[in-house]
Scaffold this active site. Structure first.
Site, PDB file in Angstrom:
ATOM      1  N   ASN A  23       0.987  -1.176   0.140  1.00  0.00           N
ATOM      2  CA  ASN A  23       0.147   0.128  -0.076  1.00  0.00           C
ATOM      3  C   ASN A  23       0.997   1.209  -0.081  1.00  0.00           C
ATOM      4  OD1 ASN A  23       0.629   0.773   2.906  1.00  0.00           O
ATOM      5  ND2 ASN A  23      -0.307  -0.851   3.389  1.00  0.00           N
ATOM      6  N   GLY A  31      -2.118  -9.789   3.524  1.00  0.00           N
ATOM      7  CA  GLY A  31      -2.104 -10.528   2.184  1.00  0.00           C
ATOM      8  C   GLY A  31      -0.495 -10.916   1.965  1.00  0.00           C
ATOM      9  N   ASP A  33       1.713  -8.725   1.187  1.00  0.00           N
ATOM     10  CA  ASP A  33       2.482  -7.626   1.868  1.00  0.00           C
ATOM     11  C   ASP A  33       3.011  -8.100   3.094  1.00  0.00           C
ATOM     12  OD1 ASP A  33       1.836  -4.266   2.500  1.00  0.00           O
ATOM     13  OD2 ASP A  33       3.852  -5.252   2.420  1.00  0.00           O
ATOM     14  N   SER A 116      -2.998  -6.149  -6.889  1.00  0.00           N
ATOM     15  CA  SER A 116      -4.505  -5.553  -6.730  1.00  0.00           C
ATOM     16  C   SER A 116      -5.443  -6.657  -6.723  1.00  0.00           C
ATOM     17  CB  SER A 116      -4.733  -4.769  -7.846  1.00  0.00           C
ATOM     18  OG  SER A 116      -4.119  -3.637  -7.544  1.00  0.00           O
TER      19      SER A 116
HETATM   20  N1  APR Z   1       2.594 -15.463  -2.352  1.00  0.00           N
HETATM   21  C1  APR Z   1       1.944 -15.334  -3.563  1.00  0.00           C
HETATM   22  N2  APR Z   1       0.884 -14.512  -3.548  1.00  0.00           N
HETATM   23  C2  APR Z   1       0.026 -14.365  -2.734  1.00  0.00           C
HETATM   24  C3  APR Z   1       0.460 -14.503  -1.205  1.00  0.00           C
HETATM   25  C4  APR Z   1       1.715 -15.281  -1.207  1.00  0.00           C
HETATM   26  N3  APR Z   1       2.256 -15.871   0.005  1.00  0.00           N
HETATM   27  N4  APR Z   1      -0.600 -14.020  -0.378  1.00  0.00           N
HETATM   28  C5  APR Z   1      -1.486 -13.605  -1.142  1.00  0.00           C
HETATM   29  N5  APR Z   1      -1.191 -13.747  -2.309  1.00  0.00           N
HETATM   30  C6  APR Z   1      -1.960 -13.238  -3.485  1.00  0.00           C
HETATM   31  C7  APR Z   1      -3.558 -12.976  -3.236  1.00  0.00           C
HETATM   32  O1  APR Z   1      -4.039 -14.487  -3.588  1.00  0.00           O
HETATM   33  C8  APR Z   1      -3.772 -12.110  -4.530  1.00  0.00           C
HETATM   34  O2  APR Z   1      -4.007 -13.169  -5.793  1.00  0.00           O
HETATM   35  O3  APR Z   1      -1.295 -12.021  -4.011  1.00  0.00           O
HETATM   36  C9  APR Z   1      -2.435 -11.374  -4.721  1.00  0.00           C
HETATM   37  C10 APR Z   1      -2.471  -9.817  -4.217  1.00  0.00           C
HETATM   38  O4  APR Z   1      -3.517  -9.613  -2.980  1.00  0.00           O
HETATM   39  P1  APR Z   1      -2.999  -8.990  -2.007  1.00  0.00           P
HETATM   40  O5  APR Z   1      -1.857  -9.422  -0.959  1.00  0.00           O
HETATM   41  O6  APR Z   1      -4.360  -8.742  -1.279  1.00  0.00           O
HETATM   42  O7  APR Z   1      -2.645  -7.512  -2.593  1.00  0.00           O
HETATM   43  P2  APR Z   1      -3.572  -6.374  -3.001  1.00  0.00           P
HETATM   44  O8  APR Z   1      -4.671  -6.925  -3.738  1.00  0.00           O
HETATM   45  O9  APR Z   1      -2.799  -5.539  -4.004  1.00  0.00           O
HETATM   46  O10 APR Z   1      -3.871  -5.294  -2.007  1.00  0.00           O
HETATM   47  C11 APR Z   1      -2.851  -4.725  -1.417  1.00  0.00           C
HETATM   48  O11 APR Z   1      -3.489  -5.454   0.442  1.00  0.00           O
HETATM   49  O12 APR Z   1      -2.104  -6.567   1.928  1.00  0.00           O
HETATM   50  C12 APR Z   1      -2.644  -5.312   1.833  1.00  0.00           C
HETATM   51  O13 APR Z   1      -0.859  -4.074   2.485  1.00  0.00           O
HETATM   52  C13 APR Z   1      -1.543  -4.365   1.462  1.00  0.00           C
HETATM   53  O14 APR Z   1      -3.002  -2.466   1.552  1.00  0.00           O
HETATM   54  C14 APR Z   1      -2.448  -3.185   0.617  1.00  0.00           C
HETATM   55  C15 APR Z   1      -3.556  -4.319  -0.048  1.00  0.00           C
END
Ligand code: APR
Length: 342
Positions: A23, A31, A33, A116
């Site tokens: 973010n 997630g 992050d 995203s």
């Molecule tokens: N490895 C690979 N992919 C992953 C993992 C992992 N360990 N964890 C989650 N994902 C995938 C999710 O299934 C999704 O398809 O990463 C993709 C992106 O999801 P998010 O992590 O939720 O990221 P995003 O949708 O871009 O949202 C970003 O979420 O975590 C917070 O701080 C972050 O505010 C920001 C927002």
């Protein structure tokens, strides 16, 4: 293959860099992050605190600390608000800016999550299409190994009608126990062809494990053509087909998602034997007919088999004249098969 779609936890990968879907504060979250910060340890957060945040669509790099990957490229994807607030362009710029940093650092490998498509709500199949589109465009001009990490199956949501169509196509052909228990039987010299309907068919007990190899050739091919190419190697047929299709070598191997080094090996060794997936990837890139695909596979020592769902799905798409690798991969993924370009 320069673009690989893999199912993995991105924090386990050992690349030059992994991309974090962060973010705008860059101070961690949930997630991917959260997973990256947890695996990297406190050093990552300390460095992120010096970066002053990041705007949507932009990217910044830090070290990887306790991660197996050396670096982390942080990018901030758009929040999905229905698609009318420039979300697509912002998401595309995430991939472009991350790849620009990877190129600037001369990275050989980088791994992306589906930016995203989690908390930010971007439709997963659209997010995947944009990722594949931006990365393949970059790979037309650059040599790098790029992973797209599919963390959950919802990333590929193949349409129900297409799924059912492929499922029934498989059911009609899939040979359990590696015996051909379908209508067709192995006949002397070739599989059942209508012209040989009068030939007595072996009983099931006599049926041998067969590889589906319908030797009925396309009417259009002349005997001369067949005899002229009968001794052709895989490599020679590939180069001939590239010329016949009016493609350049680079257009073909990029479209097949084959790296330049492997193509150079095939081009320089007329007797080179590629893997079956590589041979199929070239057949799809050249948009060969089913018969030409079987010819090309045979020259590499393979055949399409009805005891292999992967082969049946490839056959399905070729018969439909659908050579869209993305859609083929969606189907392969939906049926738990390995993907083209992996
Ligand atoms: N490895 C690979 N992919 C992953 C993992 C992992 N360990 N964890 C989650 N994902 C995938 C999710 O299934 C999704 O398809 O990463 C993709 C992106 O999801 P998010 O992590 O939720 O990221 P995003 O949708 O871009 O949202 C970003 O979420 O975590 C917070 O701080 C972050 O505010 C920001 C927002």
């Amino acid at each position: 293959m320069p673009l690989k779609l893999i199912r993995e936890d991105i924090t386990n990968l050992s690349c030059d860099a992994i991309v974090n879907a962060a973010n705008s504060t860059l101070l961690g979250g949930g997630g991917v992050d959260g997973a990256i910060h947890k695996a990297a340890g406190p050093g990552l957060l300390n460095e992120c605190m010096t970066l002053g945040g990041c705007s949507t669509g932009q990217a910044k790099i830090t070290k990887g600390y306790d991660l197996p990957s050396k670096y982390v490229i942080h990018t901030v994807g758009p929040v999905w608000r229905g698609g009318n607030e420039n979300e697509e362009q912002l998401l595309r710029s995430c991939y472009r800016n991350c790849l620009a940093i990877a190129k600037e650092y001369n990275f050989e490998s980088v791994a992306f999550p589906l930016i995203s498509s989690g908390v930010y709500g971007y439709p997963k199949d659209e997010a995947l299409k944009i990722a594949v589109d931006e990365i393949t465009s970059f790979l037309y001009e650059n040599d790098m190994l790029v992973y797209v990490v599919i963390f959950d199956k919802a990333s590929f949501n193949i349409g129900e009608k297409l799924f059912d169509d492929i499922a029934s196509y498989i059911d009609d052909r899939y040979v359990d126990g590696h015996f051909d228990n379908s209508r067709r039987r192995k006949m002397k010299g070739c599989l059942f062809c209508p012209s040989q309907a009068s030939v007595p068919q072996p009983t099931y007990a006599e049926a041998q494990p067969v590889v589906f190899q319908d030797t009925c050739r396309e009417e259009s091919e002349s005997l001369d053509d067949i005899l002229k190419h009968i001794d052709e190697s895989f490599s020679e047929m590939l180069l001939r087909k590239i010329d016949e299709k009016g493609m350049t070598d680079a257009e073909c191997y990029k479209k097949a998602n084959i790296d330049r080094k492997l193509f150079s090996k095939i081009r320089s060794d007329r007797l080179y034997k590629p893997s079956k997936t590589t041979a199929i990837a070239f057949a799809i890139a050249l948009e060969l007919s089913l018969e030409e695909t079987k010819d090309m596979l045979m020259k590499a020592g393979f055949a399409l088999s009805h005891s292999n769902k992967f082969d049946i799905i490839i056959e399905y798409f070729i018969k439909k004249n659908n050579y869209n690798v993305f859609e083929i991969n969606e189907a392969l993924f939906a049926f738990d098969q390995s993907l083209l370009g992996v």
